[in-house]
Design an enzyme around this catalytic site. Structure first.
Site, PDB file in Angstrom:
ATOM      1  N   HIS A  43     -21.985   4.539  -7.943  1.00  0.00           N
ATOM      2  CA  HIS A  43     -21.727   3.191  -8.469  1.00  0.00           C
ATOM      3  C   HIS A  43     -22.059   2.088  -7.448  1.00  0.00           C
ATOM      4  O   HIS A  43     -22.954   1.288  -7.657  1.00  0.00           O
ATOM      5  CB  HIS A  43     -20.237   3.052  -8.836  1.00  0.00           C
ATOM      6  CG  HIS A  43     -19.719   4.070  -9.784  1.00  0.00           C
ATOM      7  ND1 HIS A  43     -20.076   4.147 -11.114  1.00  0.00           N
ATOM      8  CD2 HIS A  43     -18.819   5.073  -9.590  1.00  0.00           C
ATOM      9  CE1 HIS A  43     -19.434   5.148 -11.692  1.00  0.00           C
ATOM     10  NE2 HIS A  43     -18.667   5.718 -10.809  1.00  0.00           N
TER      11      HIS A  43
HETATM   12  O1  RIB Z   1     -15.549   2.358 -11.767  1.00  0.00           O
HETATM   13  C1  RIB Z   1     -16.219   2.646 -10.548  1.00  0.00           C
HETATM   14  C2  RIB Z   1     -15.742   1.743  -9.467  1.00  0.00           C
HETATM   15  O2  RIB Z   1     -14.341   1.958  -9.253  1.00  0.00           O
HETATM   16  C3  RIB Z   1     -16.414   2.018  -8.106  1.00  0.00           C
HETATM   17  O3  RIB Z   1     -16.469   0.825  -7.364  1.00  0.00           O
HETATM   18  C4  RIB Z   1     -15.463   2.974  -7.465  1.00  0.00           C
HETATM   19  O4  RIB Z   1     -15.535   2.932  -6.041  1.00  0.00           O
HETATM   20  C5  RIB Z   1     -14.147   2.442  -7.929  1.00  0.00           C
HETATM   21  O5  RIB Z   1     -13.799   1.354  -7.071  1.00  0.00           O
END
Ligand code: RIB
Ligand code: CA
Length: 313
Positions: A243
């Site tokens: 992500h």
């Molecule tokens: O939903 C994914 C996000 O939530 C990413 O930033 C992960 O690190 C968590 O913070």
């Protein structure tokens, strides 16, 4: 070309860690002015410790790390140990950091930096809940027009939620903060689950991290090998969605990404949709466009360039 000045606001988290490493491996393009930790994946004492662990892994014990807000603006903290493990960086054994945490609060650092740097020259890169960013805006509205851009990981539309059926974790944890940031009128770009779920650390890609042959390569391989469990079980996906590194990659290589400038609103009223990013992708409402919402990327190029950069550390 002068490097783009950024502040990384983060809740490490293995994927946050890879994002920080990518930024620190790219000093020609990005000048990281500081790292501000926020409560999210794990509580603040751990996120502020993990941020320092990552800086030391990158050989940057000089980089200032600040602790920020330890809870959302208006509701109790929700964490994600079920994804990231108890420490937030589960996978490899990590050593205790020796670099100190800055005394200054992260929110004060954000305000002070935006006031002292030339207007429109600092980009904020939130990788976790938006609590620090919104608190800074609320405490010092004068900084809002001084922000060059906000490029954040958060939200979901076609992919729907990962923490509830309708909401993505970062927005869900502090939806009031997200609403505040959206109301700022800043130049905002979302890297939502819609794009990050195309950035899967498959076995071949994890092997390529390990094949770098350095401590960074091995550590990243073990981090991604650990936190893929959640997504593999839930989505049957072929690997961990990276992500947060998509935020840094978007700054480095925007040509790898595609999206639309549309209206995005944050749902707050109904518990069923709390924290949902209502993205008007098909422009069916008359609500004005207020954000760029990224939906796709060239995943092969993303991973090969990410791996090449990590090999520089
Ligand atoms: O939903 C994914 C996000 O939530 C990413 O930033 C992960 O690190 C968590 O913070
Ligand atoms: Ca994160």
């Amino acid at each position: 070309m002068t490097a783009r000045k950024i502040i990384i606001d983060t809740d490490p988290g293995q994927d946050d860690a890879v994002a920080i490493l990518l930024a620190l491996a790219s000093p020609e393009e990005l000048e990281v002015l500081g790292i501000t930790a926020v409560a999210g994946n794990v509580p603040l004492p751990l996120t502020s410790k993990n941020a320092r662990i990552v800086c030391e892994l990158a050989g940057r014990p000089d980089l200032p790390v600040y602790a920020g807000c330890d809870a959302p603006m208006a509701r109790p903290l929700v964490t994600a140990e079920h994804v990231h493990g108890k420490t937030g960086l589960d996978g490899p054994e990590m050593i205790e950091p020796t670099m100190p945490l800055q005394d200054q609060h992260a929110v004060d650092f954000i305000i002070e930096t935006l006031r002292s740097e030339p207007e429109g020259t600092v980009t904020l890169c939130p990788l976790g809940p938006l609590t620090n960013i919104a608190t800074a805006m609320e405490r010092a509205p004068d900084i809002i027009p001084r922000i060059q851009a906000i490029v954040l990981m958060g939200g979901a539309y076609f992919e729907v939620g990962n923490i509830t059926p309708s909401a993505e974790f970062n927005i869900y944890v502090d939806p009031e903060a997200a609403k505040h940031v959206m109301a700022s009128g800043c130049d905002i770009t979302f890297l939502p689950l819609d794009v990050t779920h195309h950035a899967l650390a498959t076995q071949a890609r994890v092997d390529a991290f390990r094949a770098i042959g350095t401590e960074v390569g091995r550590t990243v391989a073990e981090w991604t090998g650990f936190f893929e469990r959640f997504d593999k079980e839930k989505y049957g996906s072929a690997g961990a969605p990276l992500h947060d590194p998509t935020v840094i990659a978007y700054l480095l290589w925007p040509e790898l990404f595609s999206g639309r400038h549309i209206n995005v609103e944050i749902a707050l009223e109904d518990p069923l949709t709390l924290g949902m990013t209502v993205a008007d992708w098909w422009r069916v409402s008359d609500r004005p466009a207020n954000a760029t919402f990224i939906r796709d990327l060239d995943a092969d190029q993303f991973f090969s360039r990410l791996t090449e950069r990590l090999a520089r550390l």
